[in-house]
Motif scaffolding. Structure first.
Motif, PDB file in Angstrom:
ATOM      1  N   PHE A  30      10.784   3.157  40.406  1.00 61.41           N
ATOM      2  CA  PHE A  30      10.618   4.476  39.775  1.00 61.41           C
ATOM      3  C   PHE A  30       9.145   4.697  39.448  1.00 61.41           C
ATOM      4  O   PHE A  30       8.334   3.761  39.551  1.00 61.41           O
ATOM      5  CB  PHE A  30      11.470   4.593  38.497  1.00 61.41           C
ATOM      6  N   ARG A  31       8.811   5.917  39.108  1.00 62.99           N
ATOM      7  CA  ARG A  31       7.450   6.211  38.629  1.00 62.99           C
ATOM      8  C   ARG A  31       7.372   5.834  37.156  1.00 62.99           C
ATOM      9  O   ARG A  31       8.191   6.299  36.363  1.00 62.99           O
ATOM     10  CB  ARG A  31       7.141   7.699  38.761  1.00 62.99           C
ATOM     11  N   ALA A  32       6.405   5.004  36.820  1.00 65.27           N
ATOM     12  CA  ALA A  32       6.247   4.586  35.425  1.00 65.27           C
ATOM     13  C   ALA A  32       4.843   4.938  34.956  1.00 65.27           C
ATOM     14  O   ALA A  32       3.913   5.032  35.760  1.00 65.27           O
ATOM     15  CB  ALA A  32       6.454   3.085  35.316  1.00 65.27           C
ATOM     16  N   ILE A  33       4.720   5.105  33.666  1.00 66.30           N
ATOM     17  CA  ILE A  33       3.403   5.397  33.088  1.00 66.30           C
ATOM     18  C   ILE A  33       2.716   4.067  32.761  1.00 66.30           C
ATOM     19  O   ILE A  33       3.286   3.207  32.100  1.00 66.30           O
ATOM     20  CB  ILE A  33       3.551   6.257  31.813  1.00 66.30           C
ATOM     21  N   ILE A  34       1.502   3.901  33.283  1.00 62.68           N
ATOM     22  CA  ILE A  34       0.672   2.731  32.961  1.00 62.68           C
ATOM     23  C   ILE A  34      -0.464   3.213  32.056  1.00 62.68           C
ATOM     24  O   ILE A  34      -1.088   4.247  32.317  1.00 62.68           O
ATOM     25  CB  ILE A  34       0.064   2.117  34.239  1.00 62.68           C
ATOM     26  N   ILE A  35      -0.703   2.471  30.989  1.00 52.63           N
ATOM     27  CA  ILE A  35      -1.729   2.863  30.018  1.00 52.63           C
ATOM     28  C   ILE A  35      -2.770   1.748  29.942  1.00 52.63           C
ATOM     29  O   ILE A  35      -2.426   0.581  29.737  1.00 52.63           O
ATOM     30  CB  ILE A  35      -1.086   3.071  28.627  1.00 52.63           C
ATOM     31  N   ASP A  36      -4.027   2.124  30.111  1.00 50.23           N
ATOM     32  CA  ASP A  36      -5.118   1.157  29.910  1.00 50.23           C
ATOM     33  C   ASP A  36      -5.559   1.300  28.451  1.00 50.23           C
ATOM     34  O   ASP A  36      -6.203   2.287  28.078  1.00 50.23           O
ATOM     35  CB  ASP A  36      -6.270   1.480  30.868  1.00 50.23           C
ATOM     36  N   PRO A  37      -5.202   0.328  27.600  1.00 51.14           N
ATOM     37  CA  PRO A  37      -5.419   0.532  26.160  1.00 51.14           C
ATOM     38  C   PRO A  37      -6.890   0.634  25.775  1.00 51.14           C
ATOM     39  O   PRO A  37      -7.218   1.268  24.774  1.00 51.14           O
ATOM     40  CB  PRO A  37      -4.753  -0.683  25.510  1.00 51.14           C
TER      41      PRO A  37
END
Ligand code: FAD
Length: 376
Positions: A239-246
């Motif tokens: 699935f499409r997931a949100i990746i966050i670079d903190p």
């Protein structure tokens, strides 16, 4: 905590099979994994490692604490204990914490902590016109929140056998609010938040399909795949997931909070009395694992996590979580490099990197990459 919980906590209910010792079969030779796309292999080797970081997830078997209590003259709102999904849940629980704080009817509000919870809560309150002061021992980039992966997936933050029905009911609502909160940041310049083509891999078919946390509709283009899976695993949820670079994201929301008027002060509280000495009558407690000592919460336990960063590979536009004989392996792509995990050591508070785990993780991802075949 049982192994099943750690795995289901990773959003990998179907990965329970990683307790078996059978290696996954290789992919059918020469076949593309999925029609219409190919996968560049991750170049995972020790000479490409740029850094290894260790953080402690603030875990409570009963789930995060989100409530208000009166301590003497002060109203204290608690927003801590989010285990392995604090960044994911930040917009959900921080909005509720901010609502509880606003409901006290005071303009001045103290926020304790400048991890993702403290920053998000401060931003929401400052935008509402409150006079917000954030007190924190560590500011970005020195918080646990800066160490996180980060995959947006509400997992690894409670034991299903311990969490109450009330918690689970409310949590379902907050997962959706948390997701809505992140959507405006995806692909927004400077915030380090992107869509990724995500793959949750398993060695066996699930007995019965469970919806993903919060509902399948939160995961665009969800497919449940049984053949031609990434690395040749038996079953895959893609699935499409949100990746966050903190490092980008936390810097930006801290600036947003400052622009809205929040002020920051370095302060390490060594006792509850010191907190009670603050001038504000309303205090939001976002101290993560620190809440254990400060507010006497003995249910808080660290889950140690170690991540190894590799040099960037701009061609990597996918992420995965996969079982292996030695534990779960996951990879999240960032513009600044690839993040390789992972470890989940319940009750381990040691923050020194473990060289043996670095080797296991780097070699484990290299072994997975070697299973990639180029589409014919
Ligand atoms: C290896 C790893 C991978 C992770 N991956 C993910 C992921 O993919 N997705 C996800 O959603 N989450 C992930 N997490 C979990 C996430 O990092 C945490 O849930 C989240 O950072 C908790 O945020 P927080 O603001 O509550 O705590 P923190 O970031 O720890 O911030 C706490 C703040 O409180 C302050 N503080 C504490 N005690 C005191 C005191 N006595 N006096 C003054 N200040 C104090 C600290 O200085 C700090 O500013 C991961 C964590 C780790 C370690």
């Amino acid at each position: 905590m049982r192994r099943r919980d750690v795995l289901s906590g990773l959003g990998l209910a179907s990965l329970g099979a990683c307790t078996t010792l059978t290696p996954p079969p290789g992919p059918p030779s020469g076949k593309p994994y999925l029609p219409g796309r190919s996968y560049a292999p991750v170049h995972s080797s020790m000479d490409r490692v740029t850094r290894t970081v260790v953080g402690l997830r603030p875990y409570r078997p009963q789930g995060y604490r989100l409530d208000a209590e009166r301590l003497g003259e002060k109203a204290v709102i608690h927003n801590y204990g989010h285990g392995g999904c604090g960044v994911t849940m930040s917009w959900g629980t921080s909005t509720v914490a901010a609502d509880m704080a606003s409901a006290q009817g005071r303009r001045s509000i103290a926020v304790l902590g400048a991890g993702v919870m403290g920053l998000t809560t401060a931003l929401i309150l400052a935008r509402r016109g409150h006079d917000v002061r954030v007190y924190a021992a560590a500011l970005p980039p020195h918080t646990t929140s800066n160490i996180a992966g980060v995959l947006w997936l509400p997992t690894s933050y409670y034991d299903p056998d311990v969490a109450s029905e009330d918690f689970l009911r409310r949590n379902r609502v907050l997962i959706r609010a948390a997701h809505r909160g992140f959507l405006p940041y995806v692909n927004r310049p400077g915030y380090g938040v992107y869509w990724s083509d995500h793959h949750a891999l398993s060695r066996r078919e699930p007995g019965q399909y469970q919806p993903l946390p919060g509902g399948d509709d939160l995961y665009p283009e969800l497919q449940r795949v049984h053949e031609n899976t990434l690395f040749g695993y038996t079953y895959m949820e893609r699935f499409r997931a949100i990746i966050i670079d903190p490092d980008y994201y936390l810097d930006q929301i801290m600036k947003d909070a400052q622009l809205a008027g929040a002020r920051f002060e370095a302060r390490d509280f060594d006792s509850l009395e010191a907190v009670m000495g603050l001038p504000q009558e309303v205090i939001v407690n976002c101290t993560g694992l620190g809440a254990g000592a400060l507010f006497g919460d003995e249910s808080l336990t660290p889950i140690r996590g170690q991540l190894t960063h590799l040099l960037p590979q701009p061609e990597i536009d996918y992420s995965y979580v996969a079982p292996s004989d030695e534990g779960v392996l996951y990879m999240f792509p960032r513009r600044t490099g690839l993040v390789l995990g992972g470890t989940h050591d319940m009750g381990n508070g040691n923050i020194e990197p473990d060289p043996a785990q670095v080797k296991r993780i780097v070699e484990g991802h290299a072994a997975l990459a070697s299973r990639i075949t180029t589409p014919a």
